[in-house]
Design a protein around this motif. Sequence first.
Motif, PDB file in Angstrom:
ATOM      1  N   LEU A 111      -1.487  31.727 -13.720  1.00  0.00           N
ATOM      2  CA  LEU A 111      -0.329  32.621 -13.664  1.00  0.00           C
ATOM      3  C   LEU A 111       0.156  33.019 -15.051  1.00  0.00           C
ATOM      4  O   LEU A 111       0.591  34.152 -15.264  1.00  0.00           O
ATOM      5  N   TYR A 117      -0.463  37.018 -11.992  1.00  0.00           N
ATOM      6  CA  TYR A 117      -0.754  36.584 -10.623  1.00  0.00           C
ATOM      7  C   TYR A 117      -2.125  37.042 -10.149  1.00  0.00           C
ATOM      8  O   TYR A 117      -2.806  36.320  -9.407  1.00  0.00           O
ATOM      9  N   THR A 120      -4.966  34.551 -10.367  1.00  0.00           N
ATOM     10  CA  THR A 120      -4.844  33.236  -9.729  1.00  0.00           C
ATOM     11  C   THR A 120      -5.819  33.095  -8.560  1.00  0.00           C
ATOM     12  O   THR A 120      -6.248  34.092  -7.963  1.00  0.00           O
TER      13      THR A 120
END
Length: 384
Positions: A111, A117, A120
Amino acid sequence: MQPTSSESSVPALPRTTSEREIETLAEFDETVAAHGTLAGHRVQAVDLTQRTDRLLAADVAGAVFLGCPMDPAAAARVRAAGALVFPPVPGLPFDPYRGHLYTPDELFDGLSTPGGYEATPDARAYAWFQRTKSDGDVFASMLRAVHDDSVSDALDELLAGARVVGVMGGHAMARGTDEYAGAARLGRSLARAGLTVATGGGPGAMEAANLGGYAAPFADTMLEEALQLLGKTPSFTPSVTDWAAAAFEVRGRWPRGGTSVGIPTWFYGHEPPNAFAAHLAKYFANATREDGLLARSNAGVIFLPGAAGTVQEIFDNATPNYYESRGEPTPMVLVDRDHWTRKLPAWPLLQALARGRSMESRIALVDSVDEAGEALRRMTRETT
């Protein structure tokens, strides 16, 4: 009857499936040391590349190795000795044979990198799902099914003997609102009462209840301060990265919080999981996830204001209560009279459905979140 000499030389094997499952390297070593055999065991997602000598020497008849990396010579030997070997699947952003639930740290790994994001494992698994869910590839659908079954097995192991209360509610409930704070206080009070809080594992009301479970061991002031910090990033839109980073900031300031469970799904992958559930049982199949969440809520379910998803959950839960297909009906508490009688009038239908049946005494409608815990306790007392 005393065993014969030949019978007594056979190592005693565990009797139950759970006792035959090996999910860590430590369990593998302990089993080999204690029994001298892996016969009949199921070894699940354990890296055995450093255990070649033991694999070459052990009895593995009837053993199953699920996604276990191992030396090619060891793999060939255990197959020849009567074991089944399902090798790891390369190139996947998830392990279909995993033996444990996810953690927030695992799903949000990366992250803080420039990719945020999108870098991830959670986002990459969703992207894989989007690419494969409609292509008709039986191999991809098999991998999803194996993964979800592995998650269900891990969830059952985690919750064995626990008193679980489900908290349902919409993803749109924003941080910084009175409603979010109320849901967090509810989660905290339930956890402090010794219950395991289980949610859909996403943002909004789900995150708030998991946050309450996380805050349970701390002084009351911790939750108030955490709510202020989180309120600076009210929603996961437009930036999941900023939203999740705010949660990890809270966790970093107050480490080792209480445990709760989140059960999210990549079916709604545009909604990220929240970072306050200690254990995340994330599924590809939403139907499996929904039924599993409600079926495991053996201490009852509290329904906070929500939209279509929450309405569906109310009646998904009401159906086995109506038919008593899971045994005695479990409590159902709907929160916010105006919401459930005027905006989305699920309560009158639920009330009509329950009339004259044993579930009638197990449903309640309350005005505020502060009344929900007491309503749940009252219905629980009346049946004990």
